[in-house]
Design a protein around this motif. Structure first.
Motif, short mmCIF file in Angstrom:
data_model
loop_
_atom_site.label_atom_id
_atom_site.label_comp_id
_atom_site.label_asym_id
_atom_site.label_seq_id
_atom_site.Cartn_x
_atom_site.Cartn_y
_atom_site.Cartn_z
N TYR A 65 0.85 -1.12 0.06
CA TYR A 65 -0.04 0.01 0.11
C TYR A 65 0.89 1.37 -0.11
O TYR A 65 1.64 1.45 1.10
N ALA A 66 1.16 1.94 -0.93
CA ALA A 66 1.74 3.18 -1.09
C ALA A 66 0.82 4.24 -0.64
O ALA A 66 0.00 4.55 -1.30
N VAL A 67 0.90 4.52 0.51
CA VAL A 67 0.43 5.88 1.06
C VAL A 67 0.86 7.20 0.94
O VAL A 67 2.04 7.42 1.44
N ASP A 68 0.33 8.01 0.52
CA ASP A 68 0.77 9.52 0.36
C ASP A 68 -0.18 10.42 0.46
O ASP A 68 -1.53 10.57 0.15
N ALA A 69 -0.07 11.50 1.26
CA ALA A 69 -1.01 12.80 1.43
C ALA A 69 -1.03 13.66 0.21
O ALA A 69 -1.93 14.37 0.09
N GLN A 70 -0.11 13.44 -0.63
CA GLN A 70 0.23 14.41 -1.74
C GLN A 70 -0.33 13.82 -3.39
O GLN A 70 0.32 12.80 -3.60
N ALA A 71 -1.48 14.01 -3.66
CA ALA A 71 -1.90 13.45 -5.09
C ALA A 71 -1.03 13.46 -6.22
O ALA A 71 -0.53 12.56 -6.99
N GLU A 72 -0.13 14.48 -6.02
CA GLU A 72 1.07 14.88 -6.97
C GLU A 72 1.76 13.81 -7.02
O GLU A 72 2.54 13.33 -7.88
N MET A 73 2.37 13.45 -5.85
CA MET A 73 3.37 12.42 -5.56
C MET A 73 2.85 10.90 -6.09
O MET A 73 3.45 10.28 -6.94
N LEU A 74 1.49 10.69 -5.75
CA LEU A 74 1.05 9.48 -6.16
C LEU A 74 0.87 9.35 -7.74
O LEU A 74 0.85 8.21 -8.36
N ALA A 75 0.67 10.47 -8.35
CA ALA A 75 0.61 10.52 -9.66
C ALA A 75 1.75 10.06 -10.66
O ALA A 75 2.00 9.46 -11.49
N HIS A 76 3.04 10.53 -9.65
CA HIS A 76 4.42 10.39 -10.39
C HIS A 76 4.72 8.68 -10.13
O HIS A 76 4.98 8.01 -11.02
N LEU A 77 4.22 8.20 -8.89
CA LEU A 77 4.29 6.74 -8.72
C LEU A 77 3.09 5.84 -9.65
O LEU A 77 3.74 4.97 -10.16
N ARG A 78 1.94 6.41 -10.03
CA ARG A 78 1.15 5.75 -10.74
C ARG A 78 1.77 5.74 -12.22
O ARG A 78 1.58 4.36 -12.80
N ARG A 79 2.45 6.75 -12.67
CA ARG A 79 2.99 6.72 -14.05
C ARG A 79 4.06 5.39 -14.14
O ARG A 79 4.31 4.72 -14.92
N LYS A 80 4.89 5.36 -12.86
CA LYS A 80 6.01 4.42 -12.87
C LYS A 80 5.43 2.84 -12.75
O LYS A 80 5.78 2.20 -13.45
N LEU A 81 4.29 2.70 -11.96
CA LEU A 81 3.55 1.40 -11.96
C LEU A 81 3.17 1.12 -13.47
O LEU A 81 3.20 -0.28 -13.59
N GLN A 82 2.36 2.04 -14.10
CA GLN A 82 2.00 1.54 -15.31
C GLN A 82 3.00 1.32 -16.49
O GLN A 82 3.05 0.17 -17.20
N GLU A 83 4.28 2.06 -16.53
CA GLU A 83 5.51 1.70 -17.29
C GLU A 83 5.99 0.37 -16.97
O GLU A 83 6.40 -0.46 -17.88
N SER A 85 4.49 -2.10 -15.41
CA SER A 85 3.44 -3.09 -15.29
C SER A 85 3.37 -3.97 -14.03
O SER A 85 3.31 -4.97 -13.91
N VAL A 86 3.62 -3.03 -12.98
CA VAL A 86 3.57 -3.51 -11.45
C VAL A 86 2.19 -3.66 -10.99
O VAL A 86 1.23 -2.57 -10.89
N SER A 87 1.71 -4.66 -10.55
CA SER A 87 0.20 -4.92 -10.23
C SER A 87 -0.05 -5.06 -8.51
O SER A 87 -1.13 -5.16 -8.04
N ASN A 88 1.06 -5.06 -7.80
CA ASN A 88 0.91 -5.52 -6.23
C ASN A 88 0.98 -4.17 -5.64
O ASN A 88 1.48 -4.45 -4.49
N VAL A 89 1.15 -2.99 -6.01
CA VAL A 89 0.97 -1.73 -5.31
C VAL A 89 -0.38 -1.04 -5.67
O VAL A 89 -0.66 -0.71 -6.81
N GLU A 90 -0.93 -0.74 -4.22
CA GLU A 90 -1.92 -0.04 -4.39
C GLU A 90 -2.08 1.50 -3.85
O GLU A 90 -1.42 1.50 -2.77
N LEU A 91 -2.34 2.42 -4.61
CA LEU A 91 -2.05 3.78 -4.35
C LEU A 91 -3.08 4.11 -3.43
O LEU A 91 -4.49 4.03 -3.46
N ILE A 92 -3.07 4.75 -2.00
CA ILE A 92 -3.85 5.15 -1.11
C ILE A 92 -3.56 6.73 -1.07
O ILE A 92 -2.49 6.82 -0.41
#
Length: 194
Positions: A65-83, A85-92
């Motif tokens: 569970y990748a927990v962060d209070a800043q949506a901008e940080m999670l957006a960076h991580l979301r791009r990395k996960l998509q690039e 193909s990481v499926s075992n990380v959930e953004l919170i």
């Protein structure tokens, strides 16, 4: 915005290749009691500096569970996960004091370089205890107060590891340990027994 919170506008600094030299993920994760199938809450995940290596260690049967209070940080991580193909990380998208994760869902709560940012560390630890399973562990990494580093927070924002050790013990964590990791950081761990 919290005056000690790392600004999302400077997220590029979290991706500096030099960071892998002075805070090597492999060294840090090697000091943690992690195994395949574990569930980890990476609280203050930022751009995923540790979330991605944690996901590799816990494997397809595990979860981060990748927990962060800043949506901008999670957006960076979301791009990395998509690039990747990481499926075992959930953004919170949540604060450390109120993660919205279920009770007793994690084997490990991991907080890297955010301890000095929290205004109410006791509440963060209470929330960590809530989401940890019996015998789950907490791991806190933060900047040493005796070593200057140009990319870290100001010295007057840093806390000595003894601060984390004392608070962990007073919040009911057991087998509390403290070691230095990398060039500029300490790592404090504790176990939830009840």
């Amino acid at each position: 915005m919290h005056d000690r919170r790392f600004p999302a506008s400077e997220a590029y600094r979290l991706e500096d290749p030099a960071r892998r030299v002075w805070l090597p993920p492999a060294q840090v994760l090697g000091a943690l009691p992690l195994r395949s199938g574990d569930t980890v809450a990476d609280v203050g995940a930022g751009t995923g500096y540790f979330s991605l290596p944690l996901a590799q260690v816990v494997g397809a049967e595990g979860k981060v569970y990748a927990v962060d209070a800043q949506a901008e940080m999670l957006a960076h991580l979301r791009r990395k996960l998509q690039e990747g193909s990481v499926s075992n990380v959930e953004l919170i998208h949540a604060e450390a004091e109120s993660t919205a994760l279920p009770d007793a869902c994690c084997s490990l709560v991991f907080l890297a370089n955010v301890w000095h940012e929290f205004a109410d560390r006791s509440t963060v630890l209470e929330e960590s205890r809530r989401i940890l399973k019996h015998r789950g562990r907490i791991a806190i990494i933060d900047w040493r107060s005796d070593v200057e580093r140009e990319n870290g927070p100001p010295l007057d924002h840093r806390l000595d590891a003894s601060n984390a050790v004392t608070l962990l013990r007073s919040t009911g964590f057991h087998q509390v340990t403290n070691v230095n990791v990398g060039r500029y950081s300490w790592l404090v761990q504790g176990e939830k027994l009840q």
